[in-house]
Scaffold this motif. Structure first.
Motif, PDB file in Angstrom:
ATOM      1  N   UNK A  72      -2.948 -11.298  -0.835  1.00  0.00           N
ATOM      2  CA  UNK A  72      -3.829 -10.452  -0.042  1.00  0.00           C
ATOM      3  C   UNK A  72      -3.530  -8.978  -0.235  1.00  0.00           C
ATOM      4  N   UNK A  73      -2.240  -8.620  -0.278  1.00  0.00           N
ATOM      5  CA  UNK A  73      -1.860  -7.227  -0.506  1.00  0.00           C
ATOM      6  C   UNK A  73      -2.287  -6.770  -1.887  1.00  0.00           C
ATOM      7  N   UNK A  74      -2.084  -7.616  -2.890  1.00  0.00           N
ATOM      8  CA  UNK A  74      -2.501  -7.298  -4.259  1.00  0.00           C
ATOM      9  C   UNK A  74      -4.001  -7.153  -4.347  1.00  0.00           C
ATOM     10  N   UNK A  75      -4.720  -8.051  -3.697  1.00  0.00           N
ATOM     11  CA  UNK A  75      -6.184  -8.089  -3.748  1.00  0.00           C
ATOM     12  C   UNK A  75      -6.792  -6.828  -3.168  1.00  0.00           C
ATOM     13  N   UNK A  76      -6.349  -6.446  -1.966  1.00  0.00           N
ATOM     14  CA  UNK A  76      -6.951  -5.275  -1.317  1.00  0.00           C
ATOM     15  C   UNK A  76      -6.544  -3.978  -1.988  1.00  0.00           C
ATOM     16  N   UNK A  77      -5.407  -3.954  -2.654  1.00  0.00           N
ATOM     17  CA  UNK A  77      -5.013  -2.744  -3.370  1.00  0.00           C
ATOM     18  C   UNK A  77      -5.633  -2.675  -4.752  1.00  0.00           C
ATOM     19  N   UNK A  78      -6.349  -3.720  -5.124  1.00  0.00           N
ATOM     20  CA  UNK A  78      -7.086  -3.698  -6.386  1.00  0.00           C
ATOM     21  C   UNK A  78      -8.558  -3.490  -6.118  1.00  0.00           C
ATOM     22  N   UNK A  79      -9.373  -4.301  -6.770  1.00  0.00           N
ATOM     23  CA  UNK A  79     -10.815  -4.168  -6.567  1.00  0.00           C
ATOM     24  C   UNK A  79     -11.223  -4.664  -5.187  1.00  0.00           C
ATOM     25  N   UNK A  80     -10.513  -5.685  -4.694  1.00  0.00           N
ATOM     26  CA  UNK A  80     -10.781  -6.171  -3.347  1.00  0.00           C
ATOM     27  C   UNK A  80     -12.101  -6.876  -3.198  1.00  0.00           C
ATOM     28  N   UNK A  81     -12.404  -7.286  -1.988  1.00  0.00           N
ATOM     29  CA  UNK A  81     -13.655  -8.032  -1.746  1.00  0.00           C
ATOM     30  C   UNK A  81     -14.867  -7.116  -1.729  1.00  0.00           C
ATOM     31  N   UNK A 125       0.827  -1.205   0.000  1.00  0.00           N
ATOM     32  CA  UNK A 125       0.000   0.000   0.000  1.00  0.00           C
ATOM     33  C   UNK A 125       0.861   1.255   0.000  1.00  0.00           C
ATOM     34  N   UNK A 126       1.947   1.225   0.768  1.00  0.00           N
ATOM     35  CA  UNK A 126       2.843   2.383   0.788  1.00  0.00           C
ATOM     36  C   UNK A 126       3.453   2.622  -0.581  1.00  0.00           C
ATOM     37  N   UNK A 127       3.802   1.553  -1.291  1.00  0.00           N
ATOM     38  CA  UNK A 127       4.378   1.695  -2.624  1.00  0.00           C
ATOM     39  C   UNK A 127       3.366   2.270  -3.614  1.00  0.00           C
ATOM     40  N   UNK A 128       2.094   2.053  -3.358  1.00  0.00           N
ATOM     41  CA  UNK A 128       1.038   2.566  -4.238  1.00  0.00           C
ATOM     42  C   UNK A 128       0.402   3.842  -3.688  1.00  0.00           C
ATOM     43  N   UNK A 129       1.012   4.394  -2.625  1.00  0.00           N
ATOM     44  CA  UNK A 129       0.528   5.626  -2.000  1.00  0.00           C
ATOM     45  C   UNK A 129      -0.912   5.484  -1.514  1.00  0.00           C
ATOM     46  N   UNK A 130      -1.211   4.313  -0.916  1.00  0.00           N
ATOM     47  CA  UNK A 130      -2.512   4.072  -0.323  1.00  0.00           C
ATOM     48  C   UNK A 130      -2.360   3.830   1.173  1.00  0.00           C
ATOM     49  N   UNK A 131      -3.446   3.999   1.899  1.00  0.00           N
ATOM     50  CA  UNK A 131      -3.450   3.798   3.349  1.00  0.00           C
ATOM     51  C   UNK A 131      -3.946   2.393   3.648  1.00  0.00           C
ATOM     52  N   UNK A 132      -3.048   1.538   4.110  1.00  0.00           N
ATOM     53  CA  UNK A 132      -3.413   0.146   4.364  1.00  0.00           C
ATOM     54  C   UNK A 132      -4.487   0.038   5.443  1.00  0.00           C
ATOM     55  N   UNK A 133      -4.413   0.884   6.464  1.00  0.00           N
ATOM     56  CA  UNK A 133      -5.401   0.804   7.537  1.00  0.00           C
ATOM     57  C   UNK A 133      -6.793   1.154   7.022  1.00  0.00           C
ATOM     58  N   UNK A 134      -6.862   2.092   6.082  1.00  0.00           N
ATOM     59  CA  UNK A 134      -8.146   2.422   5.471  1.00  0.00           C
ATOM     60  C   UNK A 134      -8.694   1.237   4.685  1.00  0.00           C
ATOM     61  N   UNK A 135      -7.818   0.518   4.006  1.00  0.00           N
ATOM     62  CA  UNK A 135      -8.254  -0.661   3.270  1.00  0.00           C
ATOM     63  C   UNK A 135      -8.840  -1.718   4.201  1.00  0.00           C
ATOM     64  N   UNK A 136      -8.328  -1.780   5.410  1.00  0.00           N
ATOM     65  CA  UNK A 136      -8.785  -2.781   6.368  1.00  0.00           C
ATOM     66  C   UNK A 136     -10.056  -2.372   7.102  1.00  0.00           C
ATOM     67  N   UNK A 137     -10.288  -1.092   7.254  1.00  0.00           N
ATOM     68  CA  UNK A 137     -11.349  -0.641   8.163  1.00  0.00           C
ATOM     69  C   UNK A 137     -12.422   0.237   7.537  1.00  0.00           C
TER      70      UNK A 137
END
Length: 395
Positions: free
Chosen positions: A385-394, A41-53
């Motif tokens: 899992x990292x790829x999945x959530x940084x894409x379309x995700x569940x 997520x950091x490499x893609x400039x996204x917030x991993x915690x936001x993806x989780x919550x």
């Protein structure tokens, strides 16, 4: 401290020590998955915690915790997405965490899932240990942790909470703790619609026990009929088990004014229902209209075939009846739902008994080989899992 408490305390401590390798391994796998997610997520400039919550279902649970029921979104095609589709236990716990701490509702959902995932891992170990022994129990937990969509176990979703309640309810059934099983089934029924699977497991196991008692009372048999007090507790467990699911579904029907089937109308607004798998089969067939998507279609067929094969293997290995009933209902509801086809893998997360044949095979393998297999799959799962959530995700 009473004599009962004195006797129970070492038993609980001993149970935790017995499960410690499984829990430590589970925590390590989940930590690896979270590390991969945060780095990706950091490499893609996204917030991993936001993806989780704060995405997809997690947002709907937070809205229930914050605003209560009644929120809905009307789409341009006329569909109505109502938050009544989401069962209340997770939002209640999110609200409780926010009330007693400085954490937000979303933080509360993440904390609940974190604790629940460990409770689920322990419950899975307890069930597998009860059926096949400690080595299989450890491997069952690790297999659940390294599932391709295992990252969902760390999201502010209800899968971990439900699996924890279901696993411990099944363990209670296997060990004859009927009231505990019924109470846990009640809470599982307040967590997800698939709580019906836990209810079915409790009821089928209880009915089978009554049948065995009746047969034993009428003829000389190795089975000794249960004492009256045990039969009363068994009945009480059966009474408690469906109250969660039935209570919420009936409340939704009353709240919407649509009667006992009102919850089905709510699900219809999400274009979700039970069609025996017809829509899913058509979705898979459509994948074969072009070459790139045909690979995904082949993968889906392999996944479904694997689930069916694992269930059949469990039947051949004579898994306890409540496990087979529970797994069968969870799998049928997941595969035969008429919408949200991308969600099928995470909807199967609670069907952990499907992993028991694999766990038993790994338990019989050499330690080095078992560790190598699980280690490789853990790394692959973390990356996916990292790829999945940084894409379309569940969805």
């Amino acid at each position: 401290m009473t004599d009962l408490e004195t006797r129970a305390a070492p038993a609980r401590a001993g149970a935790l020590r017995r499960a410690a390798p499984a829990l430590a391994g589970y925590a390590a796998v989940r930590a690896l998955g979270l590390l991969a997610l945060f780095l990706w997520s950091a490499a893609r400039d996204k917030n991993a915690y936001t993806l989780l919550t704060a995405r997809w279902d997690a947002l709907w649970y937070v809205r229930v915790a914050e605003l209560g029921y009644g929120y809905e979104v009307r789409l341009a095609n006329g569909d109505v997405h109502s938050n009544l589709a989401f069962f209340p236990l997770l939002p209640w716990l999110e609200r409780l965490v926010a009330a007693v701490s400085p954490l937000s509702y979303a933080d509360g959902g993440f904390l609940v899932s974190l604790v629940a995932s460990l409770a689920a891992a322990w419950g899975i170990f307890a069930v597998a240990d009860q059926v096949y022994g400690r080595r299989a129990g450890v491997r069952a937990v690790l297999l659940w942790a390294v599932l391709p969509v295992g990252i969902v176990q760390s999201m502010a979703y209800s899968e971990s909470l439900f699996t924890a309640l279901a696993a411990w309810a099944l363990y209670a059934v296997l060990t004859g703790r009927w009231v505990t099983a019924g109470a846990l089934a009640l809470f599982a029924g307040l967590t997800r619609p698939v709580g019906l699977a836990v209810v079915a497991a409790v009821w089928v196991a209880a009915v089978a026990s009554f049948v065995r008692d009746r047969r034993a009372a009428g003829q000389d048999a190795p089975h000794v009929p249960a004492e009256p007090a045990i039969r009363v507790r068994r009945v009480l467990g059966m009474v408690l088990a469906p109250l969660g699911t039935a209570g919420y579904v009936l409340w939704v029907g009353h709240h919407t004014g649509r009667g006992p089937l009102g919850y089905l109308d709510v699900q219809a607004g999400w274009r979700n229902g039970f069609d025996g798998g017809y829509a899913f089969a058509r979705f898979v067939a459509e994948k074969f209209t072009s070459f790139p998507s045909a690979l995904a279609g082949a993968g889906l067929i392999v996944g479904v075939a694997s689930a069916v094969w694992l269930y059949a293997t469990g039947v051949r290995q004579r898994q306890p009846l409540p496990l087979l009933v529970y797994t069968g209902v969870v799998t049928a509801l997941a595969l035969c739902a008429s919408s949200y086809f991308g969600s099928k893998p995470r909807l199967l997360l609670p069907a952990f008994p499907l992993l028991l044949p694999l766990a038993l095979a790994l338990a019989k393998a050499r330690m080095r080989r078992s560790a190598a297999v699980l280690g490789f799959v853990a790394v692959a799962s973390a990356v996916y899992g990292a790829f999945w959530l940084n894409g379309s995700g569940p969805p």
